[in-house]
Design a protein around this motif. Structure first.
Motif, PDB file in Angstrom:
ATOM      1  N   ARG A 166       0.824  -1.217   0.000  1.00 42.27           N
ATOM      2  CA  ARG A 166       0.000   0.000   0.000  1.00 42.27           C
ATOM      3  C   ARG A 166       0.860   1.270   0.000  1.00 42.27           C
ATOM      4  O   ARG A 166       1.784   1.415   0.791  1.00 42.27           O
ATOM      5  N   ILE A 167       0.548   2.178  -0.909  1.00 41.73           N
ATOM      6  CA  ILE A 167       1.252   3.455  -1.017  1.00 41.73           C
ATOM      7  C   ILE A 167       0.426   4.550  -0.363  1.00 41.73           C
ATOM      8  O   ILE A 167      -0.781   4.661  -0.601  1.00 41.73           O
ATOM      9  N   ALA A 168       1.071   5.355   0.479  1.00 42.59           N
ATOM     10  CA  ALA A 168       0.401   6.450   1.160  1.00 42.59           C
ATOM     11  C   ALA A 168       1.394   7.598   1.323  1.00 42.59           C
ATOM     12  O   ALA A 168       2.557   7.500   0.936  1.00 42.59           O
ATOM     13  N   THR A 196       5.339  -7.966 -11.530  1.00 41.63           N
ATOM     14  CA  THR A 196       5.063  -7.002 -10.469  1.00 41.63           C
ATOM     15  C   THR A 196       3.746  -7.368  -9.801  1.00 41.63           C
ATOM     16  O   THR A 196       2.733  -7.574 -10.482  1.00 41.63           O
ATOM     17  N   VAL A 197       3.766  -7.472  -8.474  1.00 39.03           N
ATOM     18  CA  VAL A 197       2.548  -7.745  -7.699  1.00 39.03           C
ATOM     19  C   VAL A 197       2.283  -6.547  -6.808  1.00 39.03           C
ATOM     20  O   VAL A 197       3.183  -6.059  -6.115  1.00 39.03           O
ATOM     21  N   THR A 198       1.065  -6.064  -6.856  1.00 41.52           N
ATOM     22  CA  THR A 198       0.700  -4.934  -6.011  1.00 41.52           C
ATOM     23  C   THR A 198      -0.681  -5.182  -5.429  1.00 41.52           C
ATOM     24  O   THR A 198      -1.383  -6.118  -5.819  1.00 41.52           O
ATOM     25  N   CYS A 199      -1.064  -4.364  -4.474  1.00 41.37           N
ATOM     26  CA  CYS A 199      -2.402  -4.467  -3.895  1.00 41.37           C
ATOM     27  C   CYS A 199      -3.320  -3.474  -4.616  1.00 41.37           C
ATOM     28  O   CYS A 199      -2.902  -2.792  -5.555  1.00 41.37           O
ATOM     29  N   ARG A 200      -4.527  -3.398  -4.185  1.00 39.27           N
ATOM     30  CA  ARG A 200      -5.460  -2.434  -4.767  1.00 39.27           C
ATOM     31  C   ARG A 200      -5.082  -1.042  -4.268  1.00 39.27           C
ATOM     32  O   ARG A 200      -5.300  -0.697  -3.108  1.00 39.27           O
TER      33      ARG A 200
END
Length: 441
Positions: A166-168, A196-200
């Motif tokens: 998560r990016i914040a 590349t794996v990322t979250c929502r």
């Protein structure tokens, strides 16, 4: 030969403490050490919140599958050696001292040649690479220190999978003042023709990640936890089923609703690795996720009375903490032990905890960037919050413990649960203190 204490003194010297994003000095340092980073396989992980927990889940599953794993994380909670592990075991103090000696010699040779000396993070990263190579690790789970594009860990030539949690908004003085700018720095770990794996993510951050993946021909896989079905959630752990397969259930011991997303991100990354890492099976992945441990993140230190500690130190982290508390303990209020750094958005953090607070016990984290306990107390009182400051973490912990075990003496009818949060810079000390507190008789 350096002693362990001398190694720590060298690494903690003020002249190495500056944060200086950039790969020039660390590249030169690694070159002088024989480029150990070029001879290993990696899972590379970045993000604002959750990257340490995600790293722990992935490493645990790889180890459960029979691989010799390295794990590099920061910061440490109680011991410096926690940051560098092989198959779950911390680097021995003698090895850390020996390898720090090698790094120091390389660093001093750079200085004598008129080059910029490495920072402490760059030197510790070099120690980690040397140790993992010595121990013949099959794969290293590598957590970014800050950002990604210019982080010292990004000198690795490739990765098996790049993971972005998560990016914040955090570290804005280095990474940028918008989610798009911060996402650009994080997306720096995405590799050409990689996975590349990322979250929502927030749409602003997601757009940057998607664009970078297209430009680098990296396959993008999203671990979207919005559709999971929660089956169990209590102080013993959590269980949930995946949206696309009701038959696939994941169990974890880690508390906190946010650990569902972290474990799902880890699961998704591991699934992408199966083809190239044949010992990874559904069974070993599930066992590894269940066994994974990660201290200081909504960690249950005592159950009677409840004493939880959480390293949440920015608004996004505190939002996740408060959501978890409401889920675990509906309608309850808590005694919060709190210490923060002055460069964090602590007004937003305490705005979130205020509806859940009976009172606050404030402390000063062990950091030159710490907000003094008295200033935090005054800030809270100005906003009509019940707050008391303490000269030491131990005094605050013992006062909170006494309040939880003998609530009637303070006019509280039911024993309150105690939650400590705000900064990882005092959580390690607090863990040691809580273990010494007397059991309720």
């Amino acid at each position: 030969m350096m002693t362990y204490e001398e190694a720590l003194s060298f690494l903690n010297a003020p002249k190495y403490s500056a944060t200086r994003p950039g790969l020039g000095p660390v590249s030169e340092l690694m070159k002088r050490l024989g480029n150990p980073e070029k001879h290993m396989k990696y899972v590379h992980i970045t993000g604002t919140n959750g990257k340490g927990s995600t790293a722990a889940f992935i490493e645990s599953a790889l180890r459960e599958s029979g691989y010799r794993t390295g794990l590099y994380t920061s910061p440490f909670i109680e011991r410096f050696t926690e940051r560098i592990r092989v198959c779950g075991e911390e680097i021995p103090e003698d090895d850390l001292a020996r390898l720090t000696e090698m790094v120091r010699e390389a660093s001093l040779s750079m200085l004598s040649d008129g080059l910029t000396e490495p920072t402490v993070f760059e030197m510790v990263t070099a120690v980690a690479f040397l140790y993992f190579l010595e121990r013949k690790c099959d794969i290293v789970v590598l957590e970014v220190g800050m950002g990604g594009r210019l982080d010292a860990t990004n000198i690795i030539p490739s990765s098996e999978v790049s993971v972005i949690t998560r990016i914040a908004m955090d570290h804005m003085e280095f990474l940028g003042n918008t989610l798009a700018e911060i996402a650009y720095e994080k997306a720096g770990i995405i590799r050409e023709n990689g996975i590349t794996v990322t979250c929502r993510e927030d749409p602003e951050a997601a757009a940057v990640i998607e664009k970078t993946c297209r430009e680098r021909s990296s396959r993008l896989v999203t671990a979207d936890a919005s559709g999971v079905r929660l089956l169990k959630q209590d102080l013993s752990g959590q269980e949930y089923s995946l949206p696309e397969s009701e038959g696939t259930r994941i169990q974890i011991r880690k508390l906190g609703t946010y650990q569902i997303q972290n474990s799902l991100t880890a699961y998704t990354a591991l699934e992408q690795m199966k083809e190239r890492w044949p010992r990874l099976t559904e069974d070993t992945i599930h066992r590894g996720l269940l066994k994974a441990e990660w201290p200081g993140r909504l960690e249950l230190m005592r159950e009677d009375p409840v004493f939880l500690i959480d390293g949440a130190h920015n608004p996004n982290g505190v939002e996740a903490l408060t959501e978890s508390l409401r889920t675990l303990f509906p309608g309850e209020k808590f005694v919060f032990v709190a210490g923060v750094l002055k460069d964090k958005d602590y007004p937003a953090m305490f705005q979130m905890t205020d509806p859940l607070a009976l009172r606050y016990f404030t402390v000063t984290p062990d950091s030159p960037r710490a907000l003094p306990a008295e200033e935090l107390r005054d800030f809270l009182r100005e906003r009509d919050m019940d707050a008391e400051s303490f000269d030491s973490v131990e005094e605050a912990a013992r006062t909170a413990w006494n309040l939880a075990t003998e609530p009637s003496e303070s006019g509280i009818l039911e024993p309150p649960k105690v939650i400590a949060f705000g900064s990882l810079y005092y959580i390690g000390e607090l863990r040691k203190i809580i273990r010494r507190l007397p059991l309720r008789t």
